[in-house]
Design a protein around this motif. Structure first.
Motif: not given
Length: 709
Positions: A492-502
């Motif tokens: 089981x997994x979760x995909x997290x947000x990433x506000x620092x994407x370039x």
């Protein structure tokens, strides 16, 4: 020695063919890949041009049909399934699609597969021409054109009217690949200084079948409507406007149960309805005048709203201690993509000191809005529960782009220099995510240069080298997505947000040569693309407090693709011609793994015959075997062997005849010898155990009839 009679006849025929071969039989193809008109044979880069009239005669009804024969370009999916374009190893939203100067809607799906919503949100029957620009093109088209651009040009009233004041046509097509019937019509008319064009279409059929014809039965029905208005205020000013509606609905009564937290359930009743709808309206103007700072202006204000809906109603059951338990699950999902923008394009030609400058410049300002709400209802012996969620926080973006390009010609040399600046800001609507409340803004900006140099050895032969920069701002779903897969067994997994994407960037290099004598065309190109800050899913490890494996989209470097393409076309005489194409794409990421969307050596060879009212063709399509695959995982997240494909070849043929004036009928047979095969593009990145349903269809036919009044 006196030649024999048959020898004289042979020599006469050869001489006749030689005379024809020396004449200009092929029409010059005009492209606008660099935002101004230039001959394809003199463009410093690879551009594929598809005349949609020819494609219609072959019975094409889908984006898949239109682009399937171009090396380096692939389309996955089909009728009733999301369709996505891959150009030289880049796919998903890394390919920009521009229709009449306006970006079409994005697709979405797992890790840029766009397997939920594809890019097929327009009616191909209304298009006059399709151009595929291979490689980065952000200097001209901004964010999103990191892998290539597909330029869609619709018919205008003047295209159909010519010198007449009224025109109408009706066209109908049947294709056996999806048992689809399509009917479309154009009506154009002119009154004094105003011209109009109405275009309508309707289609009905099923999902594109595979070889075994054992996919779920899915019904497909769609409509399209477009109205174009041109009004000439003077010889210099043209006011123009357009409105269009596209809608396609799909329905299936076959499906499987969903993963449940309390064990395995069987499916009882199943009903899935999906729809893709696009509304587009724009108003603009063209101005032609010889000013010191411009020769012409093209400007427009536009609004587009695209909506994808998916509703699934499952009635599931299981046996528990002799009792049949029932559970109904209703899942409604939406994907909304809104765009509002303003653009201005200028061009100017300047002659100075022996140099010819063709200058294009302009700018675009846009704002877009995306959201993907989900509404779930579950009913069982415990009662009814409902939930509303936003796994991807609604987000608005603002973008601004300005560009300048100068094509400089002096004698046999031509150089193109270009530069574009783009700024992009992405902002989430606050307090909409159940898991994250402090959703930070994401901003990026980029300078996208381009340069090319061409040397014209003769009137027929040139060679070129080109460089183009690509740019794609981080997307809202990768920045603000929180997607839980907690019911997946074992992993089981979760995909997290990433506000620092370039922002992703690319640098595309191409070396090529073009020969065009009017009866012989030979185009060759080798290319290399380097990608930086490539965005993909990265494992973050196991979180013991939640019991979930964590992943998120992140930037990494080292992705590169490279390959070669060849096209040869020869006219034996005014009736007979042959065309051969071949291409190959390879590439790896920074870890040395193959890029999922590369392709084997593939191509086709076509023999054409046209005489008076009759035309025909025979075509061999082929591809080599493919075992250059990345690592793969099962649905449970376990490592497994990726699918490979064997080499294959198929044979198509078609005939057409103009029965009476303005009435033409075309019949085509595809995969004539009923070959069972699988394209690598359809199983790329899929485990070898999941390829059964991915075969291409066996033998089928298409028929098209068109009458112009």
């Amino acid at each position: 020695m006196k030649p024999h009679q048959w020898s004289a006849a042979t020599l006469s025929l050869l001489a006749s063919n030689f005379v024809y071969a020396e004449a200009d039989i092929f029409n010059e193809v005009v492209v606008t890949a660099n935002k101004y008109e230039e001959n394809l044979s003199q463009t410093a880069g690879s551009v594929a041009v598809i005349n949609t009239d020819d494609v219609r005669e072959e019975g094409a009804t889908e984006l898949y049909d239109v682009l399937t024969h171009e090396p380096g370009v692939n389309v996955t999916g089909g009728a009733g399934r999301p369709q996505n374009i891959t150009i030289r190893g880049m796919s998903g939203n890394r390919v920009e699609i521009i229709k009449d100067g306006i970006s079409t809607s994005d697709g979405f799906g797992a890790d840029d597969l766009n397997d939920s919503a594809g890019r097929n949100s327009f009616d191909i029957s209304t298009l006059k021409k399709i151009q595929v620009v291979k490689g980065a093109s952000s200097t001209s088209y901004g964010s999103g054109a990191i892998g290539g651009v597909v330029i869609l040009s619709s018919y205008t009233p003047e295209d159909l009217l010519g010198s007449k004041d009224f025109y109408s046509d009706i066209s109908t097509t049947y294709t056996g690949i999806s048992n689809k019937y399509r009917i479309s019509s154009n009506v154009a008319f002119r009154t004094e200084s105003t011209s109009s064009l109405f275009s309508v279409g309707y289609w009905s059929g099923n999902e594109s079948r595979n070889y075994q014809s054992d996919l779920y039965n899915r019904d497909v029905e769609g409509t399209s409507f477009e109205y174009t208005l041109h009004h000439y205020l003077s010889d210099q000013w043209l006011l123009k406007a357009k409105a269009e509606i596209y809608n396609e609905k799909m329905n299936t009564l076959e499906g499987s149960s969903s993963l449940q937290p309390d064990g395995i359930w069987s499916i009882g009743d199943y009903n899935e309805e999906t729809s893709t709808t696009t509304y587009l309206a724009w108003i603009g103007a063209e101005y032609d005048a010889d000013h010191i700072w411009m020769d012409s202006l093209d400007t427009k204000v536009y609004y587009r709203f695209s909506e994808y809906k998916e509703g699934t109603n499952r009635l599931m059951n299981r046996e528990n201690n002799g009792v049949t338990e029932l559970r109904r699950e209703i899942d409604n999902r939406e994907f909304n993509d809104q765009l509002f923008g303003f653009s201005m394009d200028f061009d100017k030609e300047i002659y100075s000191k022996g140099l010819t400058h063709t200058i294009v410049y302009g700018g675009v300002a846009e704002t877009s809005y995306h959201d993907r709400p989900v509404h779930d209802t579950t009913s069982d012996w415990n009662g009814t529960t409902s939930s509303n969620s936003a796994p991807f926080a609604p987000a608005r973006s603002y973008s601004l782009g300005v560009f300048l390009q100068d094509s400089i010609s002096m004698g046999a040399w031509t150089t193109m220099l270009g530069l574009r600046f783009d700024a992009h800001k992405l902002m989430a609507e606050k307090n909409t995510s159940a898991e994250f409340y402090d959703l930070k803004d994401n901003s990026s900006h980029e300078l996208s240069p381009s340069a090319s140099l061409t040397y014209q050895f003769t009137n027929e032969l040139n060679a070129y080298v080109s460089y183009k920069h690509g740019y794609r701002a981080p997307e809202y779903d990768k920045t603000y997505g929180y997607v839980s897969h907690e019911f997946v067994p074992i992993t089981p997994f979760v995909i997290l947000p990433n506000f620092n994407l370039e922002a992703e960037t690319s640098d595309s290099f191409e070396l090529g040569s073009k020969y065009d004598s009017g009866s012989l065309r030979i185009y060759t190109a080798i290319f290399y693309n380097k990608f930086e800050n490539f965005i993909s899913v990265v494992d973050q490890g196991f979180n013991s407090s939640t019991g979930l494996f964590e992943k998120k989209f992140d930037n990494f470097n080292g992705v590169e693709t490279y390959g070669a393409e060849l096209s040869i076309e020869y006219a034996f005489n005014s009736s007979w011609s042959a065309l051969g194409k071949a291409g190959w794409v390879d590439g790896e990421d920074g870890n040395g793994e193959y890029v999922r969307t590369i392709t084997p050596l593939e191509g086709n060879f076509t023999l054409n015959y046209t005489k008076d009212i009759f035309n025909s063709y025979a075509r061999v399509n082929w591809a080599g075997s493919m075992d250059r695959t990345p690592s793969c995982a099962t649905e449970l997240g376990l490592q497994t062997t990726c699918a490979t494909t064997s080499g294959w070849a198929t044979f198509d043929m078609g005939v057409g005849v103009e029965m009476v004036k303005d009435l033409s009928i075309n019949l085509n047979i595809l995969n004539l010898f009923d070959r069972e095969y699988t394209r690598y593009q359809d199983v790329a990145g899929v485990s070898s155990s999941q390829t059964h349903f991915s075969t291409q269809p066996g033998r089928y036919f298409t028929v098209n009839a068109r009458y112009a009044f």
